[in-house]
Design a protein around this motif. Sequence first.
Motif, PDB file in Angstrom:
ATOM      1  N   MET A 144       5.283   7.554  -6.980  1.00  0.00           N
ATOM      2  CA  MET A 144       5.708   6.229  -7.888  1.00  0.00           C
ATOM      3  C   MET A 144       6.816   6.512  -8.978  1.00  0.00           C
ATOM      4  O   MET A 144       7.744   5.707  -9.286  1.00  0.00           O
ATOM      5  N   GLU A 145       7.030   7.765  -9.258  1.00  0.00           N
ATOM      6  CA  GLU A 145       8.327   8.181 -10.063  1.00  0.00           C
ATOM      7  C   GLU A 145       9.442   7.875  -9.344  1.00  0.00           C
ATOM      8  O   GLU A 145      10.516   7.786  -9.912  1.00  0.00           O
ATOM      9  N   TYR A 146       9.582   7.834  -7.951  1.00  0.00           N
ATOM     10  CA  TYR A 146      10.763   7.225  -7.282  1.00  0.00           C
ATOM     11  C   TYR A 146      11.356   5.947  -7.470  1.00  0.00           C
ATOM     12  O   TYR A 146      12.543   5.704  -7.476  1.00  0.00           O
ATOM     13  N   THR A 147      10.311   4.981  -7.864  1.00  0.00           N
ATOM     14  CA  THR A 147      10.582   3.885  -8.524  1.00  0.00           C
ATOM     15  C   THR A 147      10.073   3.521  -9.704  1.00  0.00           C
ATOM     16  O   THR A 147       9.027   2.831  -9.737  1.00  0.00           O
ATOM     17  N   PHE A 170       0.918  -1.118  -0.137  1.00  0.00           N
ATOM     18  CA  PHE A 170       0.160  -0.098  -0.008  1.00  0.00           C
ATOM     19  C   PHE A 170       0.902   1.486  -0.155  1.00  0.00           C
ATOM     20  O   PHE A 170       1.839   1.201   0.658  1.00  0.00           O
ATOM     21  N   THR A 171       0.405   2.261  -0.719  1.00  0.00           N
ATOM     22  CA  THR A 171       1.092   3.519  -0.826  1.00  0.00           C
ATOM     23  C   THR A 171       1.103   4.278   0.467  1.00  0.00           C
ATOM     24  O   THR A 171       1.955   5.167   0.670  1.00  0.00           O
ATOM     25  N   ARG A 172       0.068   3.943   1.104  1.00  0.00           N
ATOM     26  CA  ARG A 172      -0.464   4.776   2.354  1.00  0.00           C
ATOM     27  C   ARG A 172      -1.104   4.030   3.104  1.00  0.00           C
ATOM     28  O   ARG A 172      -1.652   2.715   2.713  1.00  0.00           O
ATOM     29  N   ASN A 173      -1.966   4.534   4.257  1.00  0.00           N
ATOM     30  CA  ASN A 173      -2.874   3.846   4.963  1.00  0.00           C
ATOM     31  C   ASN A 173      -3.966   3.422   4.026  1.00  0.00           C
ATOM     32  O   ASN A 173      -4.797   4.237   3.531  1.00  0.00           O
ATOM     33  N   PRO A 174      -4.360   1.964   4.244  1.00  0.00           N
ATOM     34  CA  PRO A 174      -5.161   1.481   3.262  1.00  0.00           C
ATOM     35  C   PRO A 174      -6.529   1.935   3.598  1.00  0.00           C
ATOM     36  O   PRO A 174      -7.475   1.942   2.966  1.00  0.00           O
ATOM     37  N   ARG A 175      -6.750   2.231   4.909  1.00  0.00           N
ATOM     38  CA  ARG A 175      -8.288   2.702   5.254  1.00  0.00           C
ATOM     39  C   ARG A 175      -8.240   4.229   5.480  1.00  0.00           C
ATOM     40  O   ARG A 175      -9.308   4.573   6.138  1.00  0.00           O
ATOM     41  N   HIS A 199       6.271   7.201 -15.517  1.00  0.00           N
ATOM     42  CA  HIS A 199       6.844   5.721 -15.971  1.00  0.00           C
ATOM     43  C   HIS A 199       6.199   4.714 -15.215  1.00  0.00           C
ATOM     44  O   HIS A 199       6.877   3.821 -14.881  1.00  0.00           O
ATOM     45  N   THR A 200       4.743   4.897 -14.890  1.00  0.00           N
ATOM     46  CA  THR A 200       4.102   3.986 -14.143  1.00  0.00           C
ATOM     47  C   THR A 200       2.903   3.650 -14.872  1.00  0.00           C
ATOM     48  O   THR A 200       2.073   4.166 -15.544  1.00  0.00           O
TER      49      THR A 200
END
Length: 277
Positions: A96-99, A32-37, A136-137
């Motif tokens: 996501m551009e960091y990866t 998860f990019t952040r808290n899923p809830r 790039h994602t």
Amino acid sequence: MLKIGCHLSSSKGYEAMGKTAVSIQADTFQFFTRNPRGTKAKAMNEADVAKFLKLAGEEGITPILAHAPYILNACSADEGLRNLARDTMADDLVRMEYTPGNMYNFHPGCHVGQGTEAGIDFIAGMLNQILKPEQHTMVLLETMAGKGSEIGGRFEELRKIRDRVELRSHVGICLDTCHVWDGGYDIAEHLDEVVDEFDRVIGLEHLKAVHLNDSMNPLGAGKDRHARIGEGHIGYEALARVVRHPALRALPFYLETPNELDGYAREIAMMREAWER
């Protein structure tokens, strides 16, 4: 070799996720990019990301799959909630551009009484606002079980969303085995037919990832409850056929089964053995 991983906690950062993946013989993972809830996210740690990218290069950990928070609803009847989904996902795509070169998955959402066509328009409209030519994602629409007013329970609905997106080259599909089963697609007894239908309606070239889950429910239940591999109504042999299918076997697979790490390690080993038969 089968490309397979599981869902990992992102609380300790990217490098920790990479090391955990290696420890259970995974060569990819979802997070998860952040808290899923919720929508709260930690600041990006560039040093941590750099260490992860080095590890990923050494261990072949790719592609990683980020998952949007569950609470986002891009086709809500509430404009404020639609804007929250748009702004959160836009921020996630910047992160996501960091990866670069990986994928970002989200649940299309629920139209809550507005009708499927209105919901599809809202989702496509949001994607047209947040997708950028230079990103790039790959953004993935997930197949859903179709419960309530959920959009994405039929392949045709995902096709309509994608068709209305201007930057379609940035949009693919993630097929969830539990969801499609609960949605009425019989991948246990008629896998070839389901794959052919996906190809006819959407196109297999747009299928970029598979969530590999058994289901607690019988075919067509429309409920979405994941089970461990071999402990549900789909069954181990049917899921083994999924990972071996000629049209699917080169895709990355992500386990979302109700497991701790030892359970994920066991399932990864099981599915690698099935793939190699």
